[in-house]
Design a protein around this motif. Sequence first.
Motif, PDB file in Angstrom:
ATOM      1  N   ILE A 241      -9.611   1.203  11.215  1.00  0.00           N
ATOM      2  CA  ILE A 241      -9.218   1.480   9.814  1.00  0.00           C
ATOM      3  C   ILE A 241      -7.729   1.175   9.688  1.00  0.00           C
ATOM      4  N   CYS A 242      -7.423   0.305   8.762  1.00  0.00           N
ATOM      5  CA  CYS A 242      -6.017  -0.104   8.609  1.00  0.00           C
ATOM      6  C   CYS A 242      -5.301   0.657   7.474  1.00  0.00           C
TER       7      CYS A 242
ATOM      8  N   PHE B 208       0.927  10.844  -4.907  1.00  0.00           N
ATOM      9  CA  PHE B 208       0.450  11.084  -3.530  1.00  0.00           C
ATOM     10  C   PHE B 208       0.303   9.749  -2.810  1.00  0.00           C
ATOM     11  N   GLU B 209       0.284   9.821  -1.503  1.00  0.00           N
ATOM     12  CA  GLU B 209      -0.020   8.642  -0.667  1.00  0.00           C
ATOM     13  C   GLU B 209      -0.878   9.117   0.493  1.00  0.00           C
ATOM     14  N   ALA B 210      -1.749   8.164   0.966  1.00  0.00           N
ATOM     15  CA  ALA B 210      -2.600   8.485   2.122  1.00  0.00           C
ATOM     16  C   ALA B 210      -2.140   7.606   3.282  1.00  0.00           C
ATOM     17  N   VAL B 211      -1.962   8.197   4.433  1.00  0.00           N
ATOM     18  CA  VAL B 211      -1.511   7.435   5.609  1.00  0.00           C
ATOM     19  C   VAL B 211      -2.588   7.520   6.699  1.00  0.00           C
ATOM     20  N   VAL B 212      -2.632   6.476   7.499  1.00  0.00           N
ATOM     21  CA  VAL B 212      -3.595   6.444   8.614  1.00  0.00           C
ATOM     22  C   VAL B 212      -2.906   7.041   9.815  1.00  0.00           C
ATOM     23  N   LEU B 213      -3.531   8.091  10.359  1.00  0.00           N
ATOM     24  CA  LEU B 213      -2.932   8.710  11.544  1.00  0.00           C
ATOM     25  C   LEU B 213      -3.421   7.980  12.816  1.00  0.00           C
ATOM     26  N   ASN B 214      -4.729   7.599  12.808  1.00  0.00           N
ATOM     27  CA  ASN B 214      -5.308   6.924  14.000  1.00  0.00           C
ATOM     28  C   ASN B 214      -6.320   5.901  13.507  1.00  0.00           C
ATOM     29  N   GLY B 215      -5.949   4.598  13.651  1.00  0.00           N
ATOM     30  CA  GLY B 215      -6.839   3.555  13.141  1.00  0.00           C
ATOM     31  C   GLY B 215      -8.175   3.495  13.855  1.00  0.00           C
TER      32      GLY B 215
ATOM     33  N   ALA C  33     -11.045   3.509   1.739  1.00  0.00           N
ATOM     34  CA  ALA C  33     -10.569   3.164   3.084  1.00  0.00           C
ATOM     35  C   ALA C  33     -10.734   1.657   3.300  1.00  0.00           C
ATOM     36  N   HIS C  34      -9.781   1.043   3.970  1.00  0.00           N
ATOM     37  CA  HIS C  34      -9.832  -0.394   4.305  1.00  0.00           C
ATOM     38  C   HIS C  34      -9.830  -0.531   5.821  1.00  0.00           C
ATOM     39  N   ASP C  35     -10.799  -1.445   6.366  1.00  0.00           N
ATOM     40  CA  ASP C  35     -10.696  -1.730   7.801  1.00  0.00           C
ATOM     41  C   ASP C  35      -9.765  -2.915   8.017  1.00  0.00           C
ATOM     42  N   CYS C  36      -9.652  -3.252   9.279  1.00  0.00           N
ATOM     43  CA  CYS C  36      -8.625  -4.252   9.581  1.00  0.00           C
ATOM     44  C   CYS C  36      -9.148  -5.693   9.502  1.00  0.00           C
ATOM     45  N   GLY C  37     -10.403  -5.899   9.228  1.00  0.00           N
ATOM     46  CA  GLY C  37     -10.927  -7.279   9.059  1.00  0.00           C
ATOM     47  C   GLY C  37     -11.251  -7.935  10.396  1.00  0.00           C
ATOM     48  N   ALA C  38     -11.296  -9.327  10.413  1.00  0.00           N
ATOM     49  CA  ALA C  38     -11.784 -10.080  11.569  1.00  0.00           C
ATOM     50  C   ALA C  38     -10.727 -10.278  12.629  1.00  0.00           C
TER      51      ALA C  38
ATOM     52  N   PRO D 121      -6.202 -10.223  13.899  1.00  0.00           N
ATOM     53  CA  PRO D 121      -4.960  -9.473  13.834  1.00  0.00           C
ATOM     54  C   PRO D 121      -4.256  -9.656  12.488  1.00  0.00           C
ATOM     55  N   GLY D 122      -4.514 -10.715  11.781  1.00  0.00           N
ATOM     56  CA  GLY D 122      -3.844 -10.905  10.485  1.00  0.00           C
ATOM     57  C   GLY D 122      -4.428 -10.023   9.407  1.00  0.00           C
ATOM     58  N   GLY D 123      -5.519  -9.431   9.702  1.00  0.00           N
ATOM     59  CA  GLY D 123      -6.160  -8.532   8.747  1.00  0.00           C
ATOM     60  C   GLY D 123      -6.871  -9.283   7.658  1.00  0.00           C
ATOM     61  N   THR D 124      -7.235 -10.505   7.923  1.00  0.00           N
ATOM     62  CA  THR D 124      -7.951 -11.264   6.906  1.00  0.00           C
ATOM     63  C   THR D 124      -9.405 -10.875   6.942  1.00  0.00           C
ATOM     64  N   GLY D 125      -9.958 -10.870   5.724  1.00  0.00           N
ATOM     65  CA  GLY D 125     -11.395 -10.586   5.632  1.00  0.00           C
ATOM     66  C   GLY D 125     -11.732  -9.143   5.836  1.00  0.00           C
ATOM     67  N   GLY D 126     -10.796  -8.253   5.622  1.00  0.00           N
ATOM     68  CA  GLY D 126     -11.062  -6.813   5.759  1.00  0.00           C
ATOM     69  C   GLY D 126     -11.986  -6.305   4.647  1.00  0.00           C
ATOM     70  N   LYS D 127     -12.693  -5.182   4.964  1.00  0.00           N
ATOM     71  CA  LYS D 127     -13.664  -4.654   4.008  1.00  0.00           C
ATOM     72  C   LYS D 127     -13.226  -3.246   3.530  1.00  0.00           C
ATOM     73  N   LYS D 128     -13.646  -2.877   2.258  1.00  0.00           N
ATOM     74  CA  LYS D 128     -13.296  -1.580   1.661  1.00  0.00           C
ATOM     75  C   LYS D 128     -14.510  -0.686   1.604  1.00  0.00           C
ATOM     76  N   SER D 129     -14.211   0.608   1.756  1.00  0.00           N
ATOM     77  CA  SER D 129     -15.296   1.589   1.609  1.00  0.00           C
ATOM     78  C   SER D 129     -15.581   1.792   0.137  1.00  0.00           C
ATOM     79  N   HIS D 130     -16.580   2.573  -0.156  1.00  0.00           N
ATOM     80  CA  HIS D 130     -16.812   2.918  -1.569  1.00  0.00           C
ATOM     81  C   HIS D 130     -15.691   3.850  -2.057  1.00  0.00           C
ATOM     82  N   LYS D 131     -15.657   4.078  -3.350  1.00  0.00           N
ATOM     83  CA  LYS D 131     -14.597   4.916  -3.933  1.00  0.00           C
ATOM     84  C   LYS D 131     -14.997   6.406  -3.867  1.00  0.00           C
ATOM     85  N   ALA D 132     -14.066   7.170  -3.393  1.00  0.00           N
ATOM     86  CA  ALA D 132     -14.309   8.613  -3.334  1.00  0.00           C
ATOM     87  C   ALA D 132     -13.339   9.329  -4.305  1.00  0.00           C
ATOM     88  N   VAL D 133     -13.816  10.435  -4.932  1.00  0.00           N
ATOM     89  CA  VAL D 133     -12.982  11.204  -5.882  1.00  0.00           C
ATOM     90  C   VAL D 133     -12.228  12.304  -5.116  1.00  0.00           C
TER      91      VAL D 133
END
Length: 907
Positions: A43-44, A55-62, A89-94, A96-108
């Motif tokens: 998770i990136c 507010f901001e959300a930070v990744v503690l452990n990818g 949430a966004h993953d890191c993709g295919a 190291p450049g993070g290209t092609g990363g995917k997003k989770s659904h939207k949470a409230v």
Amino acid sequence: THGKPWIETSYHGVITENMDIVQLDPPLVALDKDAPVPYAGEICAFKIHGLEAPFEAVVLNGTSGEGQLRARGLVDCELQKEYTFIIQAHDCGAGPGGTGGKKSHKAVVHIQVNDVNEFSPVFREAQYHVAVTEGKIYDNILQVEATDQDCSPQYSQICNYQITTSNTPFAIDRNGNIRNTEKLSFDKQQQYEVLVTAFDCGQKRSTESVAVHIYVKPVCKPGWQGWDKRVDYEPGTGSKQLFPKMNLETCGGLLSSVRTTVELQTSHIGKGCDRETYSEKSLQKLCGASSGSTDLLPAPSASTNWTASLVTDSERDSDLIFRFDGRQAAKIPDQVVPQNLTDQFTIATWMKHGPNPGLRAEKETLLCNSDKTEMNRHHYSLYVHNCRLVFLLRRDFIQVDTFRPAEFHWKLDQICDKEWHYYVINVEFPVVTLYVDGVTYDPYLVTDDWPIHPSQIDVQLTVGACWQGGEVMKPRFTQYFRGSLSGLTIRPGKIESQKVISCLQACKEGLDINSLESLGKGIKFHFNPAQSILVMEGKDLENMNAALRKVSYINSRQFPTPGIRRLHISTSVECFGEDTCISIPDIDAVVMVLQPSEPRITIAGVDRLTRPAADLRGPAGLNLFQDLHIISTVTKGDTASHHTGTGPGVQEEIIHNLDYCDILVLGEELRPEQESLQLQRSTLLGKHLDATNSTSGMSIYGVDSMSNYEQVIRQVHYHNWHPAQTPDRKFRLTCSELNGRYTSNEFTLEVSGLESAGEHVNHMVAPSQYMQVVPHLAMVHSLYPTHVPSAATVVIVICIAALVVVVVLGIYRIHLTHQQEGRSSDTTKERELDWDDSALNITVNPMEVFTKLTDSRSTGLNRNQKPKSQSGLPYQTNFSCGIPGYEQPSTQLTYRTNCSRLKYTRL
């Protein structure tokens, strides 16, 4: 292909204001099926979408997908309590450049901001005011309210109120309602200030308490309002309003009439009021009373010693008062008793008398003329019996032996009210009229009796009791008086007018109404004669209020008696119809008469005279006080200087009267055979002044201006026929106002004859305490001196030979002398000429001559009593030196001096 990350569909978060980390439930974790594939399974980022959510959300452990939600700045609950936004949430993709990363659904995400108790309660009002009526217990007087800016119910609600002022009769509940715990009283306290504080539910206290002002209103009580208990009166300011803002509160009641009595109570001042405290003799002169009255209660002195044993009450501002307690009385000497009481005479006195404490009321005698021995007949008397005044007058038997009026009775409240009143009995037989304080009263009862048959028994006049001469083993006093008397006089042959009587008892202070014409037609008013009681009556309330505001106090004395004068005001009202009428309470106040500026009487002039002996022997003698000046000053203080514009402590000259000046011979008394003080009678003409003369000095008395006193004293001459025998003489002059209440400095004058001028010792005589002149008679030999020039015998022979001529020319000469005296000018030069061509007048104390020739007793001279000749008339004795035309008496007394003939001049 790789899959999308997964997160929960909704999150609930809590953040405490002013903190930055949000506690989320459930925790923020994103999962990815591609794990452990590198990059694709990690998770990136977490991305937030929403309305600018802070507010901001930070990744503690990818790898594990853990994240944390943080605030980007300070969160303030008072600005916003809740936030809602979308997170992905966004993953890191295919790779190291993070290209092609995917997003989770939207949470409230729903975040609630937790409150911190940072605000104190604040009251809605800066202060509270409320009025309550006395005498009631209130459930709720008023409600105070405080607010709190915190956002949560816990910290923004006010849970409690508290009164912080101690010892107040008030309580407060948790809703801010104030009540009284006891009945309030307007008289006890008219206003309260109570401090109240508030607490929120987090027990945070308001930083400032609020003041609650509670005013106590009196229950409406009918009565006078707007008056002062004390009114200060400054002497010399005329009339002063007593109640300028006074009004009557009726509490809505409608009145049909109001009657108010204002009473000024001055019984503690002198004889019941502020009067000029001059001697009775001076007052009679001032008021124009007929001359010839006999003072039966004079001040005790060597010549008036019958009052010496009586109790005097002298604390009352110079008024001479005699207090009788039922045990003392005075016998009037026979030579003082008026002998010629005819059908017309007057008896006057001041009297203060109360009811007799005894069970059996005795007669109480003021004045009684009864048989001295053998019998007990009362010829005339004035007495009190059972609070009635009775005057007894038994006529002597003349031709007709018939019933005549003999007893006159008056029944008056004043006789027993323990206040001072002025009583005058005017006898115009058979009519007898009583004046009390200037008001006439006819007797309610007149008893007839037979006249007294003539007898040779002497009579005795007494004051304070009656002399019982017969019917007892030992003559004694009886029927004693209990009370106070002052100024008891008998005036034979004449009755006093009402005008004179009013003047003699006139009061110098009283009530007054400013501008009578503005009282309005609906107001009736009435003063008593002394103007100490004022009754006002009216139908209109407003008119009565206005009338009462005009009531003033006035004191016309230049130097009034300082101290309080009590005021008593009573009011009665009538109401319309059958209404229960209100009662108005009486009120008491005082007028405070302030201390007057005391006058300082100053006598100034040349204090040392050195003259040739010939001047002392000369026909004019030595003019002692030729350059005399009498002035009076007062020191004006701050209060007076405020009116005059002068600074504090400024000396200001004032004009007022004097009532006596005494010239006292210091050291050895005058020797009548060689020296005397003289004053021509003409200088007293047209003035209210009289003079007595003796070897101790001269007294000039009477109420008159300082300038008149100056003029007369400047005319006092000193003669000395043998200056060598008494080379130096010292005289002391003092003057008085108000019977010695204010006295001058003691002015000492030293006289020297030139023969002894070199022998003077230069020192001043130490001024002794002022003493009233009580002259003593010279020894017998002083009237018959041994140093007699031989020429005197020749002169005596010539005088006897000229006797017939003198008698014929006497009347013409007296007429001429009076004309000359009337024409005499005021200039000193003309006075000297007048002295040169007239006889040398040596005024000898007439009492000395008369008393020496009768009973050789020591006596004195009192200002209040003129010396009497054998005929009862005052006279003046003079020596005249050889100038023809003087009146010659039929009886000649031989004086061996260089002046031959004795002359009597009727005054």
